[in-house]
Motif scaffolding. Structure first.
Motif, PDB file in Angstrom:
ATOM      1  N   ASP A 167       0.855  -1.185   0.000  1.00 28.27           N
ATOM      2  CA  ASP A 167       0.000   0.000   0.000  1.00 28.27           C
ATOM      3  C   ASP A 167       0.892   1.235   0.000  1.00 28.27           C
ATOM      4  O   ASP A 167       1.529   1.551   1.000  1.00 28.27           O
ATOM      5  CB  ASP A 167      -0.893  -0.009   1.246  1.00 28.27           C
ATOM      6  CG  ASP A 167      -1.658   1.295   1.411  1.00 28.27           C
ATOM      7  OD1 ASP A 167      -1.829   2.006   0.407  1.00 28.27           O
ATOM      8  OD2 ASP A 167      -2.078   1.594   2.545  1.00 28.27           O
ATOM      9  N   PRO A 168       0.943   1.983  -1.117  1.00 26.44           N
ATOM     10  CA  PRO A 168       1.817   3.164  -1.160  1.00 26.44           C
ATOM     11  C   PRO A 168       1.465   4.230  -0.130  1.00 26.44           C
ATOM     12  O   PRO A 168       2.283   5.110   0.137  1.00 26.44           O
ATOM     13  CB  PRO A 168       1.603   3.689  -2.588  1.00 26.44           C
ATOM     14  CG  PRO A 168       1.187   2.496  -3.383  1.00 26.44           C
ATOM     15  CD  PRO A 168       0.352   1.686  -2.435  1.00 26.44           C
ATOM     16  N   SER A 169       0.282   4.172   0.455  1.00 28.11           N
ATOM     17  CA  SER A 169      -0.062   5.133   1.500  1.00 28.11           C
ATOM     18  C   SER A 169       0.635   4.822   2.822  1.00 28.11           C
ATOM     19  O   SER A 169       0.736   5.685   3.692  1.00 28.11           O
ATOM     20  CB  SER A 169      -1.584   5.142   1.736  1.00 28.11           C
ATOM     21  OG  SER A 169      -2.259   5.784   0.683  1.00 28.11           O
ATOM     22  N   ARG A 170       1.106   3.593   2.990  1.00 22.93           N
ATOM     23  CA  ARG A 170       1.813   3.220   4.214  1.00 22.93           C
ATOM     24  C   ARG A 170       3.301   3.476   4.020  1.00 22.93           C
ATOM     25  O   ARG A 170       3.924   2.898   3.142  1.00 22.93           O
ATOM     26  CB  ARG A 170       1.566   1.745   4.557  1.00 22.93           C
ATOM     27  CG  ARG A 170       0.230   1.526   5.233  1.00 22.93           C
ATOM     28  CD  ARG A 170       0.012   0.063   5.561  1.00 22.93           C
ATOM     29  NE  ARG A 170       0.989  -0.475   6.494  1.00 22.93           N
ATOM     30  CZ  ARG A 170       0.970  -0.274   7.808  1.00 22.93           C
ATOM     31  NH1 ARG A 170       0.040   0.468   8.341  1.00 22.93           N
ATOM     32  NH2 ARG A 170       1.875  -0.804   8.588  1.00 22.93           N
ATOM     33  N   GLN A 171       3.843   4.356   4.825  1.00 24.47           N
ATOM     34  CA  GLN A 171       5.255   4.693   4.768  1.00 24.47           C
ATOM     35  C   GLN A 171       5.977   3.894   5.847  1.00 24.47           C
ATOM     36  O   GLN A 171       5.872   4.202   7.033  1.00 24.47           O
ATOM     37  CB  GLN A 171       5.448   6.194   4.964  1.00 24.47           C
ATOM     38  CG  GLN A 171       4.747   7.051   3.921  1.00 24.47           C
ATOM     39  CD  GLN A 171       5.382   6.905   2.551  1.00 24.47           C
ATOM     40  OE1 GLN A 171       6.610   6.914   2.416  1.00 24.47           O
ATOM     41  NE2 GLN A 171       4.566   6.766   1.523  1.00 24.47           N
ATOM     42  N   LEU A 172       6.699   2.855   5.425  1.00 22.16           N
ATOM     43  CA  LEU A 172       7.321   1.922   6.363  1.00 22.16           C
ATOM     44  C   LEU A 172       8.829   2.115   6.414  1.00 22.16           C
ATOM     45  O   LEU A 172       9.473   2.297   5.373  1.00 22.16           O
ATOM     46  CB  LEU A 172       6.999   0.477   5.967  1.00 22.16           C
ATOM     47  CG  LEU A 172       5.515   0.095   5.924  1.00 22.16           C
ATOM     48  CD1 LEU A 172       5.355  -1.345   5.467  1.00 22.16           C
ATOM     49  CD2 LEU A 172       4.869   0.292   7.287  1.00 22.16           C
ATOM     50  N   PHE A 173       9.378   2.017   7.622  1.00 19.93           N
ATOM     51  CA  PHE A 173      10.811   2.215   7.805  1.00 19.93           C
ATOM     52  C   PHE A 173      11.360   1.215   8.817  1.00 19.93           C
ATOM     53  O   PHE A 173      10.717   0.925   9.832  1.00 19.93           O
ATOM     54  CB  PHE A 173      11.099   3.637   8.305  1.00 19.93           C
ATOM     55  CG  PHE A 173      10.773   4.701   7.312  1.00 19.93           C
ATOM     56  CD1 PHE A 173      11.743   5.198   6.465  1.00 19.93           C
ATOM     57  CD2 PHE A 173       9.477   5.187   7.212  1.00 19.93           C
ATOM     58  CE1 PHE A 173      11.438   6.180   5.540  1.00 19.93           C
ATOM     59  CE2 PHE A 173       9.155   6.168   6.286  1.00 19.93           C
ATOM     60  CZ  PHE A 173      10.143   6.662   5.445  1.00 19.93           C
ATOM     61  N   GLN A 174      12.545   0.714   8.514  1.00 20.66           N
ATOM     62  CA  GLN A 174      13.302  -0.025   9.517  1.00 20.66           C
ATOM     63  C   GLN A 174      14.060   1.004  10.353  1.00 20.66           C
ATOM     64  O   GLN A 174      14.729   1.896   9.814  1.00 20.66           O
ATOM     65  CB  GLN A 174      14.281  -0.994   8.857  1.00 20.66           C
ATOM     66  CG  GLN A 174      15.085  -1.812   9.851  1.00 20.66           C
ATOM     67  CD  GLN A 174      15.912  -2.895   9.174  1.00 20.66           C
ATOM     68  OE1 GLN A 174      15.537  -3.417   8.130  1.00 20.66           O
ATOM     69  NE2 GLN A 174      17.045  -3.208   9.767  1.00 20.66           N
ATOM     70  N   VAL A 175      13.948   0.880  11.663  1.00 19.43           N
ATOM     71  CA  VAL A 175      14.515   1.871  12.573  1.00 19.43           C
ATOM     72  C   VAL A 175      15.727   1.266  13.284  1.00 19.43           C
ATOM     73  O   VAL A 175      15.599   0.273  14.005  1.00 19.43           O
ATOM     74  CB  VAL A 175      13.474   2.332  13.609  1.00 19.43           C
ATOM     75  CG1 VAL A 175      14.090   3.351  14.557  1.00 19.43           C
ATOM     76  CG2 VAL A 175      12.262   2.924  12.904  1.00 19.43           C
ATOM     77  N   ASP A 176      16.877   1.857  13.068  1.00 13.47           N
ATOM     78  CA  ASP A 176      18.102   1.446  13.772  1.00 13.47           C
ATOM     79  C   ASP A 176      18.365   2.447  14.886  1.00 13.47           C
ATOM     80  O   ASP A 176      18.441   3.665  14.651  1.00 13.47           O
ATOM     81  CB  ASP A 176      19.292   1.403  12.806  1.00 13.47           C
ATOM     82  CG  ASP A 176      19.117   0.321  11.743  1.00 13.47           C
ATOM     83  OD1 ASP A 176      18.728  -0.798  12.100  1.00 13.47           O
ATOM     84  OD2 ASP A 176      19.342   0.614  10.552  1.00 13.47           O
ATOM     85  N   TRP A 177      18.511   1.941  16.115  1.00 10.19           N
ATOM     86  CA  TRP A 177      18.696   2.813  17.260  1.00 10.19           C
ATOM     87  C   TRP A 177      19.380   2.043  18.373  1.00 10.19           C
ATOM     88  O   TRP A 177      19.484   0.816  18.334  1.00 10.19           O
ATOM     89  CB  TRP A 177      17.335   3.348  17.751  1.00 10.19           C
ATOM     90  CG  TRP A 177      16.401   2.261  18.184  1.00 10.19           C
ATOM     91  CD1 TRP A 177      15.806   1.320  17.393  1.00 10.19           C
ATOM     92  CD2 TRP A 177      15.965   1.990  19.517  1.00 10.19           C
ATOM     93  NE1 TRP A 177      15.019   0.475  18.144  1.00 10.19           N
ATOM     94  CE2 TRP A 177      15.093   0.868  19.449  1.00 10.19           C
ATOM     95  CE3 TRP A 177      16.210   2.579  20.753  1.00 10.19           C
ATOM     96  CZ2 TRP A 177      14.469   0.334  20.578  1.00 10.19           C
ATOM     97  CZ3 TRP A 177      15.587   2.056  21.865  1.00 10.19           C
ATOM     98  CH2 TRP A 177      14.733   0.954  21.774  1.00 10.19           C
TER      99      TRP A 177
END
Length: 356
Positions: A167-177
């Motif tokens: 779904d292009p409306s969902r902005q997904l990110f892998q978070v490194d912290w």
């Protein structure tokens, strides 16, 4: 016993629906797909002007102090409109998670909850066990999981890697912290309890949006099949097409009861919330998946094209079906309640109290 929503709740739902239908049009969603962030500061400001960013914030932090039952109809309308902004995640998951922190974090709670209520902050919440965080790139505060710990992390302390969604409306990110004692706001049993509650609210929010999405897909298919003609008659007048839409309409109606029951259980902190939430997620997912299947069939070959609006809502339903617990997870919770526990089943045992 009256299980219906109040007049004020229904009026608020109508007002929010009118706003979202007018402002979150398919054309605007497509424009956001082409933007770098996929989000609109202008749209978020409009949501703030309506008071939607203050709904679940406690009154002492400048909010309205509403609960899950108050918000559930609005989450449903967010699904119907396909709203890209993280309003449901912020208000239904993030705000209650912050508000439930103990008083040793009173300053943090006051600061961030007040900013959320004023429309000056968006929250991103990590689903425990899921490496991808939605809307991490526009979040002013990220609530992240490290085992049973809850960490409140500001954007400057994380590194984001974008991941493509169906779904292009969902902005997904892998978070490194890097977890630190200074970012940890809950641990141990308290952390487990907070994440368990957040998981239930996340699943409930997905369920409400999927119910709205199912209704939107049916409405799109009905409009299309009455405009398109074969043999001099609207396609929607044919019995086979009517049956496709009627089957979905039945599932939508059957899903409303479990959804609203689960919202009530969370709002009133009733026991057995997990099973009720899982029931709601499964019932609404069944309605949304059937809606996607039947409405694309009703559209015929046009349903597979980019130009038709159907795919905007179909892809959102596919994505929400898999987050905050997929169907396998929620079926497992219901199975455990039925076979591992000692549930009160059968006639006369479906109510918490006696009915006169």
């Amino acid at each position: 016993m009256d299980f219906s929503f109040s007049r004020d709740q229904l009026l608020f739902q109508d007002n929010v629906r009118s706003f979202l239908i007018n402002e979150v049009t398919p054309e605007r969603i497509r424009e956001l797909w082409l933007s770098d962030s996929g989000r609109s500061d202008q749209l978020w400001a409009q949501l703030m002007e309506l008071g939607l960013t203050a709904l679940t914030v406690p009154e002492e932090q400048g909010g309205m102090g509403m609960n899950e039952l108050d918000f559930i109809l609005l989450a449903q309308e967010c699904g119907y409109a396909g709203l890209p902004e993280p309003l449901v995640d912020t208000m239904l998951i993030g705000v209650p998670l912050l508000a439930a922190l103990d008083e040793s974090h009173a300053v943090l709670k006051q600061h961030w909850l007040a900013r959320v209520a004023q429309g000056r902050a968006r929250l991103a919440i990590a689903e425990p066990g899921n490496q991808l965080v939605s809307d991490a790139h526009v979040a002013d505060l990220l609530l992240l999981a490290h085992g049973d710990e809850v960490h409140a992390v500001e954007p400057g302390a994380v590194r984001l890697t974008r991941n493509v969604s169906v779904d292009p409306s969902r902005q997904l990110f892998q978070v490194d912290w890097t977890p630190t004692p200074s970012t940890c706001v809950a641990a141990g049993e308290q952390g487990q309890r907070l994440w368990a509650a957040a998981f239930n609210r996340g699943a409930l929010g997905c369920a409400a949006q999927m119910l709205g999405l199912a209704k939107r897909m049916v409405d799109l298919a009905v409009d299309y099949t009455f405009e398109r003609k074969q043999f001099g008659k609207p396609v929607g007048s044919f019995q086979a097409v009517k049956h496709l839409m009627a089957s979905v309409a039945v599932q939508i109606e059957f899903a409303k009861g479990p959804l609203y029951r689960a919202a009530y259980a969370l709002a009133e902190q009733q026991p057995g919330q997990e099973v009720l939430v899982s029931h709601a997620k499964l019932a609404t997912a069944e309605a949304a998946m059937l809606a996607a299947k039947n409405t694309i069939q009703a559209h015929g070959a046009m349903g597979y094209t980019w130009e038709v609006d159907l795919h905007l809502f179909m892809k959102r339903a596919w994505a929400l079906d898999k987050v905050w617990g997929d169907r396998g997870h929620h079926k497992g919770r219901i199975r455990a309640a039925l076979f591992d526990g000692n549930p009160a089943l059968g006639a006369g045992k479906t109510s918490d109290g006696d009915c006169a």
